[in-house]
Write a protein that holds these residues in place. Sequence first.
Motif: not given
Length: 120
Positions: A16-27
Motif C-alpha cells: 500500500p501507499y498514499r494516493s489522493h488522501g487515502t491508502w491504496v494498493f496495486d496488484d
Amino acid sequence: MDVSTPPANALLVIQPYRSHGTWVFDDPAVGLVREPFVSGIPQMIDDAVRNIPNAPNGFRLIFSTAPFPGYQVELTLLREEYGGNWYREEGKNREGWLCPALFKYFAKPPQKIYAKAEPI
C-alpha cells in the motif's frame, strides 16, 4: 484437491501507499490498480505504519488467515454489507470495511485476518 492446482499461499503481501488522501494498493496479478482502503481501514493502517519511515510512499503489508510470527493486527469478521465485509480490530474499539476486492485473495470472507506492516 486437484493436484494440478498449487495450494494458496499462507502469507500474502501487498504494498500500500498514499494516493489522493487515502491508502491504496496495486496488484497486477489480480487486476487491481489504486484499489482504495475505505471506511475505517485507513485509520487502522495509519496506526500500523506510525513507526515506518516514508510509509506514505509504500510499505509491505503481510496478511494471512492464520496467526504468524510478529503479526500486529487481528481482524475478526462481523457482517457482510454492500458486497464487502466489516471487520473488528481486536484490542481496539473500531471497525473497518473491506471491499469485494477481498475475494481476489480469498474464496469467502475469512473469519480472521492477521496482518503486519513493515518497511519495504
